[in-house]
Scaffold this motif. Structure first.
Motif, short mmCIF file in Angstrom:
data_model
loop_
_atom_site.label_atom_id
_atom_site.label_comp_id
_atom_site.label_asym_id
_atom_site.label_seq_id
_atom_site.Cartn_x
_atom_site.Cartn_y
_atom_site.Cartn_z
N THR A 1 36.22 82.61 39.89
CA THR A 1 35.88 82.69 38.47
C THR A 1 37.10 82.95 37.59
OG1 THR A 1 33.71 83.57 39.07
CG2 THR A 1 34.37 83.83 36.78
N ILE A 2 38.11 83.62 38.12
CA ILE A 2 39.30 83.95 37.32
C ILE A 2 39.94 82.71 36.68
CG2 ILE A 2 41.70 84.72 37.52
CD1 ILE A 2 39.73 86.97 37.18
N PRO A 3 40.11 81.57 37.38
CA PRO A 3 40.69 80.40 36.70
C PRO A 3 39.90 79.99 35.46
CG PRO A 3 40.69 80.07 39.07
CD PRO A 3 39.89 81.31 38.83
N VAL B 1 39.42 79.73 29.47
CA VAL B 1 38.70 80.10 28.25
C VAL B 1 39.63 80.82 27.28
CG1 VAL B 1 36.88 81.59 27.34
CG2 VAL B 1 36.43 80.17 29.34
N ILE B 2 40.49 81.67 27.79
CA ILE B 2 41.42 82.42 26.94
C ILE B 2 42.46 81.49 26.30
CG2 ILE B 2 43.23 84.18 26.94
CD1 ILE B 2 41.66 85.62 29.13
N LEU B 3 42.95 80.53 27.08
CA LEU B 3 44.06 79.70 26.63
C LEU B 3 43.65 78.43 25.89
CD1 LEU B 3 46.40 79.87 29.77
CD2 LEU B 3 46.49 81.29 27.70
N THR C 1 30.93 83.89 23.34
CA THR C 1 29.81 84.70 23.80
C THR C 1 29.32 84.23 25.15
OG1 THR C 1 29.11 85.15 21.53
CG2 THR C 1 27.48 85.48 23.25
N SER C 2 29.14 82.92 25.30
CA SER C 2 28.67 82.36 26.56
C SER C 2 29.68 82.60 27.68
CB SER C 2 28.42 80.86 26.40
OG SER C 2 27.98 80.28 27.61
N ALA C 3 30.97 82.42 27.37
CA ALA C 3 32.01 82.65 28.38
C ALA C 3 32.07 84.11 28.79
CB ALA C 3 33.36 82.19 27.85
N THR C 4 31.90 85.01 27.81
CA THR C 4 31.92 86.44 28.12
C THR C 4 30.76 86.83 29.00
OG1 THR C 4 33.04 86.95 26.03
CG2 THR C 4 31.89 88.76 27.11
#
Length: 373
Positions: free
Chosen positions: A283-285, A290-292, A217-220
Motif C-alpha cells: 500500500t505504501i507505493p 497520492v501525495i506526489l 478523503t478517499s485516499a486517506t
C-alpha cells in the motif's frame, strides 16, 4: 476501482492530446509536409508505457481474480473447519475479510468490463458500482486495522482479551465501521453520473470543488489511515512479544494447558502481523503516489510526463489491489494450524502409519494431531 480523481484525470489527458493535435495541424499547415499528418509522432518510450499501462488496466484484474478468488473461498472453508472447536474473534475477522476481499475483486471486474464497454451501464448503475466499489475495498483494509488492534490487546492483556473483544463486540465494531465508511461515500449517489466517453465519473457541476476533496478523503480512508494504524499496532505487537516472551515462558512452566494456549495465540498473532506487514508494503507505493501526484506534470501538454504519471497510477493501484488476492497464501505459509486444516480437506483427517506386531506388518490410522495456528 478508480477513484473519482483517477477517472477525471482522463479529461485533461484527452484535452492535452487535442491541443497537441491542433498545434501540429497549424505547424504542418504552412510546411511542405503532407496535410494528412494530423497527430504528432511520439517517441518509442511513449508507446511502450502506453502499452504496459493499457495491459495492466485491462488484464491484471483477471490475474487477481484467478489467484485471489479461489484462495479467499478456501480461506472461508478452512476457517469454518477451525472454528468448529472454538469460534474466536480472529477466525471471525479472517472469514469476513476473505468474503469482503472477494466482493472487492468482483466489483473491480465489473467496473473493468464496464470501462472496456463490454456491457452498458446507466447512471444508477454507476452510482451503486462506484459506492460499493470504493466502500468494500476500504472496509477490507479497515478490518486489518481491527485485527491489528485485537492482536495488540491479546498480547498486552492476554487474560482480558476475551472480555474486551467478545464475538458480540467484534460484530458490532465491524458493522459500525462499515456504516461509517458507507456514510463517507454516500455522496456518490448525488455526485456520480455516466458519461459515454468516461464510463462512470463525477458530474460536471462538482468538478471544481469536489474532486480534490473527494480524492484525498478517499485516499486517506483507503490507504493512509489503515497503513499508519497497522504500522503502529504491528510495531507495538512485536515489541511486546519480545518483551514478554521470556517472562511468559517462566510463568507457564509446569502448566501444559496454559503453555499450549499461549503458543496458539502467539501463532495467530505472528500470522496476522505478517498479513499486516505485507499490506503496508503493497500500500505504501499508492500512498506515495497520492501525495506526489498533484505536483506531477504541471504542464498538461508534456505528454511523456502525463504518460509516466498514468503508468505509476496504474501500477500502484494494481499493487494495492493485490492485497485482496494474497491473504490465503500468507495464512498457509505462516499458520501451522491453518496449513493442517487445509491439508485435511484432501485426506479426510487421518494418516496411515506402519505398525509391526508379532512379526507381521499392519497398516493403521491415527488422527492428525491438533496444533496451534
Amino acid at each position: 476501482m478508480e477513484t473519482c480523481m483517477e477517472i477525471s484525470e482522463k479529461e485533461p489527458d484527452i484535452m492535452a492530446n487535442t491541443t497537441l493535435q491542433a498545434l501540429v495541424k497549424d505547424v504542418y499547415g504552412n510546411s511542405t509536409l503532407s496535410p494528412a499528418v494530423t497527430t504528432p509522432i511520439y517517441p518509442p518510450e511513449f508507446y511502450a508505457l502506453n502499452s504496459v499501462t493499457n495491459f495492466l488496466n485491462t488484464f491484471y484484474i483477471w490475474v487477481i481474480f484467478a489467484v485471489g478468488f479461489p484462495g479467499n473461498v478456501l480461506s472461508v472453508v478452512v476457517i469454518i473447519r477451525m472454528s468448529r472447536q472454538r469460534l474466536a474473534t480472529s477466525f471471525l475477522y479472517v472469514a469476513v475479510l476473505s468474503i469482503v476481499d472477494n466482493l472487492a475483486i468482483i466489483l473491480k471486474i465489473i467496473f473493468n468490463q464496464s470501462h472496456q464497454k463490454k456491457f452498458p451501464i446507466d447512471e444508477t448503475g454507476c452510482q451503486f458500482l462506484t459506492f460499493f466499489g470504493l466502500t468494500c475495498p476500504a472496509f477490507a483494509n479497515w478490518i486489518l486495522i481491527i485485527i491489528s488492534a485485537e492482536r495488540l490487546t491479546a498480547v498486552a492483556f492476554p487474560m482480558k482479551v476475551g472480555l474486551i473483544w467478545s464475538l458480540k463486540k467484534a460484530t458490532g465494531i465491524m458493522v459500525g465501521v462499515f456504516l461509517f465508511l458507507a456514510l463517507i461515500h454516500s455522496h456518490i449517489f448525488a455526485t456520480v453520473t455516466h458519461y459515454e466517453s468516461y464510463t462512470c465519473t463525477v458530474k460536471g457541476a462538482y468538478h471544481q470543488y469536489l474532486i480534490p476533496f473527494w480524492y484525498f478523503t478517499s485516499a486517506t480512508i483507503y490507504s493512509f489511515i489503515p497503513a499508519v494504524s497497522i504500522i503502529i499496532f504491528s510495531t507495538l505487537i512485536v515489541l511486546l512479544l519480545r518483551r514478554y516472551s521470556k517472562q511468559r515462558r517462566r510463568i507457564s512452566v509446569g502448566e501444559p494447558a496454559q503453555t499450549e494456549a499461549q503458543r496458539q495465540e502467539r501463532q495467530i498473532t505472528i500470522m496476522l502481523v505478517i498479513l499486516a506487514v505485507v499490506f503496508v508494503i503493497l500500500t505504501i507505493p499508492r500512498c506515495v503516489y497520492v501525495i506526489l501526484q498533484l505536483n506531477m506534470c504541471p504542464d498538461e501538454r508534456d505528454y511523456m510526463c502525463v504518460e509516466r504519471k498514468k503508468f505509476f497510477d496504474s501500477i500502484t493501484t494494481q499493487l494495492a489491489d493485490t492485497n485482496h488476492a494474497i491473504n490465503f497464501y500468507l495464512y498457509f505459509l505462516s499458520g501451522r494450524k491453518f496449513r493442517e486444516e487445509f491439508m485435511k480437506l484432501f485426506r479426510c483427517g487421518r494418516v496411515p502409519y506402519m505398525e509391526v506386531t508379532n512379526g507381521s506388518t499392519q497398516v493403521s490410522e491415527i488422527p492428525v494431531a491438533e496444533s496451534g495456528m
